[in-house]
Design an enzyme around this catalytic site. Structure first.
Site, PDB file in Angstrom:
ATOM      1  CB  SER A   1      -0.884  -0.033   1.251  1.00 31.54           C
ATOM      2  OG  SER A   1      -1.628   1.150   1.371  1.00 31.54           O
TER       3      SER A   1
ATOM      4  N   GLY B   1      -4.291  -4.469   6.005  1.00 31.53           N
ATOM      5  CA  GLY B   1      -3.280  -4.253   7.037  1.00 31.53           C
ATOM      6  C   GLY B   1      -3.529  -2.962   7.777  1.00 31.53           C
TER       7      GLY B   1
HETATM    8  O1  OSB Z   1      -7.108   1.779   4.457  1.00 28.04           O
HETATM    9  O2  OSB Z   1      -6.143  -0.066   4.235  1.00 28.04           O
HETATM   10  C1  OSB Z   1      -6.184   1.039   4.761  1.00 28.04           C
HETATM   11  C2  OSB Z   1      -3.078   1.649   6.880  1.00 28.04           C
HETATM   12  C3  OSB Z   1      -3.653   2.201   8.011  1.00 28.04           C
HETATM   13  C4  OSB Z   1      -5.014   2.398   8.056  1.00 28.04           C
HETATM   14  C5  OSB Z   1      -5.803   2.044   6.965  1.00 28.04           C
HETATM   15  C6  OSB Z   1      -5.242   1.470   5.834  1.00 28.04           C
HETATM   16  C7  OSB Z   1      -3.846   1.305   5.793  1.00 28.04           C
HETATM   17  C8  OSB Z   1      -3.130   0.793   4.625  1.00 28.04           C
HETATM   18  C9  OSB Z   1      -1.761   0.168   4.847  1.00 28.04           C
HETATM   19  O3  OSB Z   1      -3.548   0.872   3.502  1.00 28.04           O
HETATM   20  C10 OSB Z   1      -1.849  -1.303   5.005  1.00 28.04           C
HETATM   21  C11 OSB Z   1      -0.578  -1.916   5.528  1.00 28.04           C
HETATM   22  O4  OSB Z   1       0.365  -2.024   4.748  1.00 28.04           O
HETATM   23  O5  OSB Z   1      -0.529  -2.321   6.710  1.00 28.04           O
END
Ligand code: OSB
Ligand code: MG
Length: 367
Positions: free
Chosen positions: A135, A290
């Site tokens: 991400s 995640g």
């Molecule tokens: O929207 O999926 C999400 C991280 C923190 C809060 C929300 C999200 C995310 C990510 C990162 O997209 C996911 C990861 O690599 O842990």
């Protein structure tokens, strides 16, 4: 089984890179780690609540409060048979699913260790390795975004998720698609749009994204159904799905074609399995999301992602994508877009307890 002792700890952990989404950015995590002890076994679990209530209403501090004042005093010393029953004495608590999930998932790890099997096999996992993606947060410029994407492609990730928001969407993603014509891309808006933006969001259709995640309000399902009817691109729900009941509603309304399951968001593994099965029965895929977890939370995610209907790459990236040094050994690594599912008993990775001890800024013990 009876939990004889539980210890909740908070540790700070600095992300290698500032991570920004439509609702804000973060550099420093405040992570809650839980140990549960039963029958001479000790397991570690992680609460995925974030530092501020921008993704969900829960935070590190609300989770600390609800765990130490209600959940842990309610469950320590009580007998339970199945892992999901560990929360039976505190079923009166409304919401606070991330706080609850830390206990419920720990109970699954205890059950797995007691049987001498891996968490993945206890859950019904069928894969030795799972496809994983990454991400990518919002970047100030397209150049920085392209550079980050190129780096993650070199690391081998099986798909790349790009955070978007109004003003950083169609043009930004078109530029990325032009530079990387064949890469499996998806976008995550973290609720940055409304139905007024339908025509804007339709401009994403020609970019052949795998899906668009949570474009509309965090607590909405109905408007997502209206949007999905207008879009070729599949809608994936994240924030809006907090239970199997929400999933049922989303399926009946046609609000999405994919769900991102984060076991913390839905209150634990039992609810995750119900959502997984419901989606499978409808012929729709899920993937594991995640929450910028440490290696402890990551172990729980990769175990879940080994189930049959987790057919799309998850947001389960290598330890080194997040941390200079993780708190588990061995660290999680990605090779050819795959992450190995630990096959040792329980979570299958060793927690660096000495380092956690040094990092701990507060702890609370229950026996
Ligand atoms: O929207 O999926 C999400 C991280 C923190 C809060 C929300 C999200 C995310 C990510 C990162 O997209 C996911 C990861 O690599 O842990
Ligand atoms: Mg998301």
């Amino acid at each position: 089984m009876k939990i004889e002792r539980a210890v909740l700890r908070e540790i700070p952990l600095r992300l290698k890179e500032f991570f920004e989404i439509s609702s804000g950015g973060k550099q420093d995590r405040r992570i809650l780690l839980l140990t549960l002890e039963a029958d001479g076994l000790t397991v570690w679990s992680e609460c995925v609540a974030a530092e501020d209530p921008s993704y969900a209403y829960e935070t590190t501090d609300t989770a600390w409060h609800v765990l130490t004042d209600f959940i842990l005093p309610g469950i320590v010393g009580r007998e339970f048979e199945d892992p999901e029953d560990v929360l039976e004495p505190v079923r009166w608590i409304r919401g606070h699913r991330m706080a609850s999930a830390a206990v419920e998932m720990g109970a699954w790890a205890l059950a797995a260790e007691a049987e001498g099997v891996s968490l993945a096999s206890k859950l019904g996992g069928v894969r030795e390795a799972v496809p994983v993606g990454v991400s990518v947060g919002l970047k100030p410029t397209d150049e920085e975004l392209h550079e980050a994407v190129a780096g993650y492609l070199a690391d081998g990730y099986a798909r790349i998720k790009i955070k978007i928001k109004p003003g950083r969407d169609v043009e930004m993603l078109s530029g990325l698609r032009a530079r990387f014509p064949d890469v499996p891309f998806m976008a995550d808006a973290n609720s940055a749009y409304t139905l007024h933006d339908v025509s804007r969001l339709k401009e994403l259709d020609p970019l052949k994204l795998m899906m668009i995640e949570q474009p509309l309000a965090y607590d909405d399902i109905h408007h997502h159904a209206r949007l999905q009817a207008e879009l070729e691109t599949s809608v994936c729900l994240d924030e809006s799905i907090k239970s199997a009941h929400d999933t049922e509603l989303a399926l009946q309304l046609g609000a999405c074609r994919v769900i991102n399951i984060k076991p913390g968001r839905v209150g634990g593994y039992a609810e995750s399995l119900r959502i997984h099965d419901m989606m499978q029965a409808h012929g729709l895929p899920v993937w594991c999301g995640g929450m910028l977890e440490s290696g402890v939370g990551r172990a729980y995610n990769v175990a879940l992602a080994s189930l049959p209907n987790f057919t799309l790459p998850g947001d389960i990236s290598a330890s080194r994508r997040y941390w200079e040094r993780d708190i588990v050994e061995p660290e999680f690594v990605v090779e050819d877009g795959l992450m190995r599912v630990p096959d040792g008993p329980g979570i299958g990775v060793r927690v660096d307890t000495e380092r956690v001890e040094v990092l701990t800024v507060r702890s609370a013990e229950f026996r």
